[in-house]
Design an enzyme around this catalytic site. Sequence first.
Site, PDB file in Angstrom:
ATOM      1  N   HIS A 290      -7.356  -5.631  -0.735  1.00 19.94           N
ATOM      2  CA  HIS A 290      -6.243  -4.681  -0.790  1.00 19.94           C
ATOM      3  C   HIS A 290      -4.917  -5.408  -0.606  1.00 19.94           C
ATOM      4  O   HIS A 290      -4.684  -6.016   0.436  1.00 19.94           O
ATOM      5  CB  HIS A 290      -6.447  -3.629   0.314  1.00 19.94           C
ATOM      6  CG  HIS A 290      -5.433  -2.547   0.317  1.00 19.94           C
ATOM      7  ND1 HIS A 290      -4.878  -2.033  -0.828  1.00 19.94           N
ATOM      8  CD2 HIS A 290      -4.852  -1.864   1.355  1.00 19.94           C
ATOM      9  CE1 HIS A 290      -4.021  -1.071  -0.506  1.00 19.94           C
ATOM     10  NE2 HIS A 290      -3.977  -0.967   0.801  1.00 19.94           N
TER      11      HIS A 290
ATOM     12  N   SER B  99       0.830  -1.188   0.000  1.00 20.72           N
ATOM     13  CA  SER B  99       0.000   0.000   0.000  1.00 20.72           C
ATOM     14  C   SER B  99       0.879   1.257   0.000  1.00 20.72           C
ATOM     15  O   SER B  99       1.731   1.427  -0.873  1.00 20.72           O
ATOM     16  CB  SER B  99      -0.928  -0.071   1.213  1.00 20.72           C
ATOM     17  OG  SER B  99      -1.997   0.796   1.093  1.00 20.72           O
TER      18      SER B  99
ATOM     19  N   ASP C 221      -8.607  -3.961  -6.284  1.00 26.69           N
ATOM     20  CA  ASP C 221      -8.109  -3.355  -5.049  1.00 26.69           C
ATOM     21  C   ASP C 221      -8.830  -2.023  -4.835  1.00 26.69           C
ATOM     22  O   ASP C 221      -8.829  -1.165  -5.718  1.00 26.69           O
ATOM     23  CB  ASP C 221      -6.598  -3.120  -5.171  1.00 26.69           C
ATOM     24  CG  ASP C 221      -5.945  -2.710  -3.864  1.00 26.69           C
ATOM     25  OD1 ASP C 221      -6.521  -1.850  -3.159  1.00 26.69           O
ATOM     26  OD2 ASP C 221      -4.850  -3.215  -3.564  1.00 26.69           O
TER      27      ASP C 221
END
Length: 534
Positions: free
Chosen positions: A503, A248, A475
């Site tokens: 995610h 991320s 995502d």
Amino acid sequence: MDTRRLLRTGGVAFATAALLLSGCSGSDDPEPERGAEPSRSSSRPSDDRAVNPAKPLEPLPEAVPANLKRYYGQKLSWKKCGVSGFQCAELKVPLDYAAPDESKDLKLAVTRKKASGPGRRLGALHVNPGGPGGSAVDYVQLAAGVGYPAPVRARYDIVGMDPRGVARSEPIECLTDKEMDDYVRTDATPDDKGEIDKLAAAFEKFAKGCEKREGDLLGHVSTVEAARDMDVLRQVLGDDKLTYVGASYGTYLGATYAGLFPSRVGRLVLDGAMDPSLTSEQLNLDQTAGFDTAFTAFAEDCVKLDDCPLGNGSTKEAGERLSDFFEKTDAKPIATGESRKLTESLATIGVLNAMYTEYYWPKLRSALTAAQKGDGAELLSLADDYYERGADGGYGNIMYANAAVNCLDLPAPFENPAEAEKAVPDFRRASGVFGRNFAWAALNCTYWQHPPTGEPHRIEAKGAAPILVVGTTRDPATPYKWSRGLAEQLSSATLLTYEGDGHTAYVRGSDCVDSAVNAYLLRGKVPADGEKCS
């Protein structure tokens, strides 16, 4: 209320400026919320890079400056900590790399679990779970250090360092816990000038609270500075090159490292990538569309089930039912069995949290069913998890660190509430259910007390060793297009695609993804160009 924690790994959410979903469509032109303006061409470019091509991030000189050598040459004092097998230490870094001053040095928390064997040790594997604001120390001790594939843990010391301003590393604080309770309840979908003024006042109070408590530190928590801290740690641990897994926001941190220190890149895995060339407004709009895609996937699954609280019709109808639920909650908050009630803002965050991983979908169905019957406790619990609010009413530091990093890294999307209001139609086209919410939430950096030090830029990292970028097609928080964008920028990147939900992708259940990443980390084997997993 605050809905942009730009990135966390699945099950560990995100928040502060704009991202979410729509129940109406996963297409490029989603169905607008009832009452929205008819679809038309956006007044803003669909891709800011076409109008404002970003400059490349320039690498730093390879030689360590004389005034920084004492940091690179320090010795860490390791002590046992946490659960069995972990060690902890503190790394000293300068507050300001441009003007190091020993009296202002920062102490950053580091943890590691040494390679367990068998096999030759390959060095340190640095891990960052995202955020910005996620604790790498917690992630290593609770997840990566015990849950990464055994062959990886056997050959690498698993290392996590809380970035400056985060968790145990000079943590930023902005509000009291009571003030934070009030802040997250603030109506983020204002219906009139009075509500707009209240929302703006909440953002301003948050920003001034950070400035009052932290002062100079707020000007030195950028991603560039965090990447420079990583290079100090790399040298102190005795590695010539950095081996790293970033998820991320951690991909932005890792890519920034590669851009600054391309010759020191070892094996870098960037999972659920950010595109550094985009403006903050485009990032927010893309996330809004990303959560629209995620909600569509949830709704498609939900409407097939007997216990779906959004009905058994189309995904469009499921989105309309969720919109109706939010409207009713805005008018009349729902009891939770405690003094706090479930407001529309908290309900929104609860739904958002469940979009990070499909493993939360059953929990969300149960929470929405209960809330529709007048019990908002389960949905409030999901919101508390997102905000890292403990059972004692205390908040973690993630929301404060998140805003501090985001607002320093990029200029604010809007200069005033009028600009946010003007952008609402664009956001509603991206997300029929949540567009208004995220357009207004993007105001948070407008009131920040420190001017931004960063701007959109390309990261090419010319001369770096092969880098592996991993992107997930559905995502929500880091849309797949960002992974493609970063892989195209990095001169030595290969993109591995996971066709699925949630995610990020590594160590989330895909044997195909895990095998490819493990082969890269252990043997330097890069997947074939265009390889896909499902």
